[in-house]
Design a protein around this motif. Structure first.
Motif, PDB file in Angstrom:
ATOM      1  N   ILE A   1      49.018  -8.825 -37.342  1.00 32.35           N
ATOM      2  CA  ILE A   1      47.735  -8.210 -37.040  1.00 32.35           C
ATOM      3  C   ILE A   1      47.746  -6.820 -37.666  1.00 32.35           C
ATOM      4  O   ILE A   1      48.426  -5.915 -37.166  1.00 32.35           O
ATOM      5  CB  ILE A   1      47.514  -8.108 -35.522  1.00 32.35           C
ATOM      6  CG1 ILE A   1      47.634  -9.487 -34.871  1.00 32.35           C
ATOM      7  CG2 ILE A   1      46.152  -7.484 -35.213  1.00 32.35           C
ATOM      8  CD1 ILE A   1      47.634  -9.456 -33.356  1.00 32.35           C
ATOM      9  N   PRO A   2      47.051  -6.619 -38.771  1.00 33.04           N
ATOM     10  CA  PRO A   2      47.063  -5.307 -39.436  1.00 33.04           C
ATOM     11  C   PRO A   2      46.611  -4.191 -38.499  1.00 33.04           C
ATOM     12  O   PRO A   2      45.734  -4.386 -37.651  1.00 33.04           O
ATOM     13  CB  PRO A   2      46.068  -5.490 -40.594  1.00 33.04           C
ATOM     14  CG  PRO A   2      46.021  -6.973 -40.828  1.00 33.04           C
ATOM     15  CD  PRO A   2      46.200  -7.597 -39.468  1.00 33.04           C
ATOM     16  N   HIS A   3      47.226  -3.024 -38.634  1.00 35.89           N
ATOM     17  CA  HIS A   3      46.850  -1.878 -37.816  1.00 35.89           C
ATOM     18  C   HIS A   3      45.454  -1.408 -38.200  1.00 35.89           C
ATOM     19  O   HIS A   3      45.152  -1.228 -39.383  1.00 35.89           O
ATOM     20  CB  HIS A   3      47.831  -0.720 -38.017  1.00 35.89           C
ATOM     21  CG  HIS A   3      49.235  -1.050 -37.624  1.00 35.89           C
ATOM     22  ND1 HIS A   3      49.549  -1.641 -36.423  1.00 35.89           N
ATOM     23  CD2 HIS A   3      50.422  -0.857 -38.275  1.00 35.89           C
ATOM     24  CE1 HIS A   3      50.865  -1.799 -36.341  1.00 35.89           C
ATOM     25  NE2 HIS A   3      51.403  -1.346 -37.454  1.00 35.89           N
ATOM     26  N   ASP A   4      44.600  -1.192 -37.187  1.00 38.40           N
ATOM     27  CA  ASP A   4      43.316  -0.576 -37.480  1.00 38.40           C
ATOM     28  C   ASP A   4      43.484   0.937 -37.450  1.00 38.40           C
ATOM     29  O   ASP A   4      44.574   1.466 -37.179  1.00 38.40           O
ATOM     30  CB  ASP A   4      42.229  -1.044 -36.499  1.00 38.40           C
ATOM     31  CG  ASP A   4      42.550  -0.686 -35.048  1.00 38.40           C
ATOM     32  OD1 ASP A   4      43.477   0.116 -34.806  1.00 38.40           O
ATOM     33  OD2 ASP A   4      41.870  -1.225 -34.157  1.00 38.40           O
ATOM     34  N   SER A   5      42.404   1.657 -37.743  1.00 38.27           N
ATOM     35  CA  SER A   5      42.493   3.113 -37.849  1.00 38.27           C
ATOM     36  C   SER A   5      42.888   3.757 -36.522  1.00 38.27           C
ATOM     37  O   SER A   5      43.599   4.755 -36.498  1.00 38.27           O
ATOM     38  CB  SER A   5      41.158   3.689 -38.333  1.00 38.27           C
ATOM     39  OG  SER A   5      40.104   3.313 -37.458  1.00 38.27           O
TER      40      SER A   5
END
Length: 320
Positions: free
Chosen positions: A92-96
């Motif tokens: 799950i890619p890191h969001d800002s």
């Protein structure tokens, strides 16, 4: 004395010269990079172009005034992934928001010398006052009470008043001066999908339980909708993080810059205590104050926590 495998001297000859290619020296000069703080990957440890480019991509590093002792680096993403069987996890890619939380918490742990103080508060009087206060709320047009104050709302008020009584703890540390705040602006940690945010209750010492409850309800709702304005979550001198509703008994929170303190609140639970030399049952809430030692010393932090405890155990004084 020999250096361990986790410590190294900066590359260079016996006369202190840095072994680097001309191109590496030029790139380092243009990028404001100190070659003393680098390890070369070229022949015999020579610093080459790829070393400088990698260092510049990693961000600024401190200028060394002598031999550099580096802390061990964390495991790379590739190394971490190799520890788990392929197909046994999803990514799950890191969001800002998660990136910002990671950056700020890493900064806090590295740059703020934390220490913690803990105390137990008897909250039976607080629970009785809260019940009476809420029962006095008139019904609105929808048939529901116009307000419902939580224990956390009262905790925010107590922390704000404690800072007014102990003003030397109502501060923010900067490199050139201590900022001593006139009002008590208290942040409250709110969990939202993907992370957390800390909206600020401004001038909390001047507000009633009802006003704090109404404001926090609105701030929390808009925080979860990601509609807060920057001035609603930036600043403040302290914060409250309450995990009691999850059954957590005690924990220590990480200070969120520019705050000098943060209060971690655990669950209220019935415990056997000694009263007048005899066992009795009381509702006890454990709290832990994390303190920035640059701004607040031990005795001052203890004074602040003692004043908070006094207010919590005698909540009627907060109605004056």
């Amino acid at each position: 004395m020999a250096l361990s495998g986790e410590e190294r001297l900066a590359p260079g000859g016996a006369d202190g010269r840095i072994f680097a290619s001309p191109l590496a020296r030029r790139l380092a000069k243009e990028g404001g990079l100190d070659l003393v703080a680098m390890k070369g990957s070229g022949p015999h440890g020579r610093i080459v172009e790829r070393d400088v480019k990698a260092a510049l991509a990693a961000g600024p590093r401190p200028v060394a005034s002598g031999p550099l002792l580096e802390a061990p680096a964390g495991m790379s993403d590739a190394v971490v992934r190799q520890l788990f069987a392929p197909g046994s996890f999803s990514e799950i890619p890191h969001d800002s928001m998660r990136k910002a939380i990671a950056r700020r918490m890493t900064e806090a742990v590295r740059s703020i010398p934390h220490f913690t103080l803990q105390t137990d508060c008897e909250i039976d009087a607080l629970l009785r006052l809260r019940e009476d206060y809420n029962s006095a709320a008139p019904l609105g047009a929808d048939g529901k009470p116009e307000w419902k104050v939580s224990v956390n709302d009262i905790i925010v008020k107590a922390m704000a008043l404690a800072l007014q009584t102990v003003p030397d703890a109502n501060v923010t540390f900067t490199q050139t001066a201590m900022l001593k705040h006139k009002s008590s602006d208290v942040g409250v940690a709110v969990s939202i999908p993907g992370g957390l945010v800390t909206p600020i209750v401004r001038n909390a010492e001047t507000k009633s339980f009802r006003a704090i409850a109404t404001e926090l309800k609105d701030l929390a709702r808009r925080a979860r909708e990601r509609k807060l304005k920057p001035n609603e979550y930036e600043g403040g001198s302290t914060a409250v993080s309450n995990l009691g509703m999850f059954g957590v008994k005690t924990f220590a929170a990480v200070i969120n810059p520019p705050h000098a303190t943060i209060l971690a609140v655990g669950a209220g639970e019935e415990r056997v205590v000694a009263k007048n030399g005899a066992p009795a049952v009381a509702t006890i809430m454990s709290v832990t104050l994390s303190v920035d030692h640059r701004a607040v010393d031990g005795a001052l932090g203890a004074t602040l926590l003692a004043e908070f405890k006094r207010l919590i155990e005698h909540p009627a004084v907060m109605l004056a």
